[in-house]
Motif scaffolding. Structure first.
Motif, mmCIF file in Angstrom:
data_model
loop_
_atom_site.group_PDB
_atom_site.id
_atom_site.type_symbol
_atom_site.label_atom_id
_atom_site.label_comp_id
_atom_site.label_asym_id
_atom_site.label_seq_id
_atom_site.Cartn_x
_atom_site.Cartn_y
_atom_site.Cartn_z
ATOM 1 N N THR A 94 -5.571 -37.604 48.984
ATOM 2 C CA THR A 94 -5.870 -36.410 48.179
ATOM 3 C C THR A 94 -6.892 -35.603 48.989
ATOM 4 N N LEU A 95 -6.904 -34.369 48.271
ATOM 5 C CA LEU A 95 -7.912 -33.280 48.697
ATOM 6 C C LEU A 95 -8.515 -32.715 47.459
ATOM 7 N N SER A 96 -9.460 -32.531 47.072
ATOM 8 C CA SER A 96 -10.249 -32.076 46.084
ATOM 9 C C SER A 96 -11.263 -30.740 46.489
ATOM 10 N N THR A 97 -11.173 -29.492 46.146
ATOM 11 C CA THR A 97 -11.918 -28.609 46.534
ATOM 12 C C THR A 97 -12.737 -27.712 45.634
ATOM 13 N N VAL A 98 -13.892 -27.233 45.923
ATOM 14 C CA VAL A 98 -14.451 -26.256 45.042
ATOM 15 C C VAL A 98 -14.800 -24.868 45.933
ATOM 16 N N GLU A 99 -14.283 -23.999 45.420
ATOM 17 C CA GLU A 99 -14.407 -22.657 46.108
ATOM 18 C C GLU A 99 -14.733 -21.588 45.391
ATOM 19 N N ALA A 100 -15.321 -20.559 46.129
ATOM 20 C CA ALA A 100 -15.731 -19.226 45.472
ATOM 21 C C ALA A 100 -14.988 -18.126 46.047
ATOM 22 N N VAL A 116 -10.718 -13.187 49.919
ATOM 23 C CA VAL A 116 -11.501 -14.263 51.113
ATOM 24 C C VAL A 116 -12.022 -15.225 50.198
ATOM 25 N N SER A 117 -12.209 -16.573 50.690
ATOM 26 C CA SER A 117 -12.781 -17.710 50.077
ATOM 27 C C SER A 117 -13.635 -18.366 50.975
ATOM 28 N N ALA A 118 -14.562 -19.233 50.382
ATOM 29 C CA ALA A 118 -15.439 -20.109 51.013
ATOM 30 C C ALA A 118 -15.814 -21.285 50.068
ATOM 31 N N GLY A 119 -15.996 -22.508 50.797
ATOM 32 C CA GLY A 119 -16.166 -23.696 49.753
ATOM 33 C C GLY A 119 -16.163 -24.959 50.658
ATOM 34 N N VAL A 120 -16.034 -26.059 49.783
ATOM 35 C CA VAL A 120 -16.075 -27.351 50.108
ATOM 36 C C VAL A 120 -14.881 -28.162 49.794
ATOM 37 N N GLY A 121 -14.412 -29.063 50.561
ATOM 38 C CA GLY A 121 -13.489 -30.039 50.064
ATOM 39 C C GLY A 121 -13.655 -31.425 50.389
ATOM 40 N N HIS A 122 -13.238 -32.443 49.596
ATOM 41 C CA HIS A 122 -13.341 -33.720 49.998
ATOM 42 C C HIS A 122 -11.850 -34.240 50.086
ATOM 43 N N GLN A 123 -11.616 -35.039 51.178
ATOM 44 C CA GLN A 123 -10.452 -35.549 51.570
ATOM 45 C C GLN A 123 -10.730 -37.049 51.495
ATOM 46 N N GLU A 124 -9.741 -37.924 51.207
ATOM 47 C CA GLU A 124 -9.509 -39.295 51.035
ATOM 48 C C GLU A 124 -8.074 -39.848 51.519
ATOM 49 N N PHE A 138 -15.049 -31.434 54.096
ATOM 50 C CA PHE A 138 -14.624 -30.084 54.887
ATOM 51 C C PHE A 138 -15.861 -29.071 54.282
ATOM 52 N N ALA A 139 -16.117 -28.161 55.254
ATOM 53 C CA ALA A 139 -16.439 -27.016 55.049
ATOM 54 C C ALA A 139 -15.181 -25.860 55.025
ATOM 55 N N MET A 140 -14.995 -25.028 54.252
ATOM 56 C CA MET A 140 -13.655 -24.312 54.115
ATOM 57 C C MET A 140 -13.786 -22.796 54.015
ATOM 58 N N VAL A 141 -13.013 -22.220 54.793
ATOM 59 C CA VAL A 141 -12.819 -20.702 54.526
ATOM 60 C C VAL A 141 -11.603 -20.195 54.707
ATOM 61 N N GLY A 142 -11.396 -19.035 53.962
ATOM 62 C CA GLY A 142 -9.755 -18.761 53.765
ATOM 63 C C GLY A 142 -9.476 -17.334 53.379
ATOM 64 N N ALA A 143 -8.108 -16.944 53.337
ATOM 65 C CA ALA A 143 -7.958 -15.582 53.125
ATOM 66 C C ALA A 143 -6.644 -15.912 52.447
ATOM 67 N N GLY A 144 -6.251 -14.614 51.770
ATOM 68 C CA GLY A 144 -4.751 -14.657 51.345
ATOM 69 C C GLY A 144 -4.651 -13.503 50.512
ATOM 70 N N ALA A 145 -3.501 -13.570 49.455
ATOM 71 C CA ALA A 145 -3.489 -12.393 48.627
ATOM 72 C C ALA A 145 -2.582 -12.873 47.445
ATOM 73 N N LYS A 146 -2.911 -12.412 46.111
ATOM 74 C CA LYS A 146 -1.967 -12.738 44.958
ATOM 75 C C LYS A 146 -1.382 -11.446 44.661
ATOM 76 N N MET A 162 -10.322 -25.647 57.667
ATOM 77 C CA MET A 162 -11.224 -26.797 57.104
ATOM 78 C C MET A 162 -11.830 -27.369 58.530
ATOM 79 N N HIS A 163 -13.136 -27.391 58.236
ATOM 80 C CA HIS A 163 -14.087 -28.066 59.640
ATOM 81 C C HIS A 163 -14.811 -29.252 58.723
ATOM 82 N N SER A 164 -14.458 -30.359 59.464
ATOM 83 C CA SER A 164 -15.023 -31.766 59.176
ATOM 84 C C SER A 164 -16.551 -31.591 59.319
ATOM 85 N N LEU A 165 -17.214 -32.004 58.287
ATOM 86 C CA LEU A 165 -18.705 -32.230 58.344
ATOM 87 C C LEU A 165 -18.901 -33.718 58.982
#
Length: 326
Positions: A94-100, A116-124, A138-146, A162-165
């Motif tokens: 699983t992967l759970s994330t919190v992003e702004a 653009v996005s930035a946040g953290v994620g927890h993977q198990e 993970f520390a996460m950054v991203g980009a996309g479009a809606k 995603m960069h693993s801490l």
């Protein structure tokens, strides 16, 4: 499966809400979405690439900034239980994330909003060779479009890095999704039906004034200042106009051709102007104070003084009068 149950709830919500017209974007809005992503892992983790399916919810702190939570379940991901990949096993994860997210563009139907996005994620991941149960933050950054097809319904595409801490590994995911946006200040304003304003009293419409104009062009014989009989009709038309509009005034302007000295032609032009003025005042009754005369000699030709026809045109007296009518 949990995945099927989660997706079923989200898809059911999308279909049930698709007929609503009260959904809108803006501060205070809530978005729900279902997504699918392809996950690309580092080779030293001894797991294969896989697919992530899940759902998320976001809350708009402003018209452009949202805080998003998501949860996804990995499918088609395998772990190497022995070195060299000689023994592989499907694993759960699983992967759970919190992003702004910061959105660009203007909210509304048929609008494209990059983000653009930035946040953290927890993977198990369960049953991996390296740890048994592999947990990574993970520390996460991203980009996309809606793209918003309507005020409420949108499709989404994006990429996350995603960069693993814990292990310093860097992985990434690419995915697409669909969702609904509802609530928000835009919707609240739209639902308030403004009271009709009282009809203003009709203002009287003033018709624009029309400008009427009369021009006079009297021709003279060579070296003469006498008004020719054929010109009296035109002078009378000017006089009739001025008598009809008693607020008008005019200046009759005398001119000559270039034959003779400047001083002689200046005097001749003044005599011609005065001759026309006398006809207006003495014969046709225009008040003398309303008619001035001036001579310009040969200084203002309107035709070529090198020809007989041109000189005949330049031997003239001109006047013009205009008035406003309602």
């Amino acid at each position: 499966m949990k995945l099927k149950n989660t997706l079923g709830v989200v898809i059911g919500s999308l279909l049930a809400s698709s007929s609503l017209s009260v959904l809108a974007q803006g501060q205070g809005a809530v978005e729900v979405e279902a997504f699918g992503k392809r996950s690309f892992t580092e080779s030293n983790r001894d797991v294969t690439n896989g697919n992530l399916f899940g759902a998320g919810v976001g809350y708009y702190l402003t018209d452009d900034v949202s805080l998003n939570l998501s949860h996804g379940v990995y499918e088609s991901i395998e772990a190497d239980l022995l070195p060299g990949g000689s023994n592989e096993k499907d694993i759960d994860g699983t992967l759970s994330t919190v992003e702004a997210l910061y959105h660009f563009g203007t909210p509304g139907a048929q609008s494209l909003r990059p983000y653009v996005s930035a946040g953290v994620g927890h993977q198990e991941l369960d049953n991996t060779r390296t740890r048994g149960q592999d947990k990574t933050t993970f520390a996460m950054v991203g980009a996309g479009a809606k793209y918003y097809f309507t005020e409420m319904f949108f499709a989404k595409a994006g990429v996350d890095v995603m960069h693993s801490l814990d292990t310093e590994n860097t992985e990434w995911q690419a995915g697409v999704g669909v969702g609904l946006n509802f609530g928000g200040s835009t919707q609240q304003v739209a639902q308030v039906e403004a009271a009709p304003e009282p009809m203003p009293e009709p203002m009287p419409v003033e018709e624009p004034a029309e400008v009427v104009r009369v021009e006079l062009d009297v021709k003279f014989d060579f070296d003469k200042a006498q008004v020719k009989e054929e010109s009296y009709g035109d002078i009378k038309s000017l006089a009739d106009f001025m008598n009809q509009y008693p607020q008008t005034n005019t200046t009759v302007e005398g001119h000559s051709d270039s034959v003779g000295t400047d001083a002689y032609n200046q005097g001749l032009s003044e005599k011609r102007a005065e001759a026309v003025r006398e006809v207006l005042v003495n014969q046709y009754g225009v008040e003398g104070q309303r008619v001035n005369s001036a001579g310009y000699g040969e200084t203002r030709p309107v035709a070529d003084n090198a020809t007989d026809s041109g000189r005949a045109i330049n031997r003239r007296v001109e006047a013009q009068v205009e008035a406003e009518t309602n």
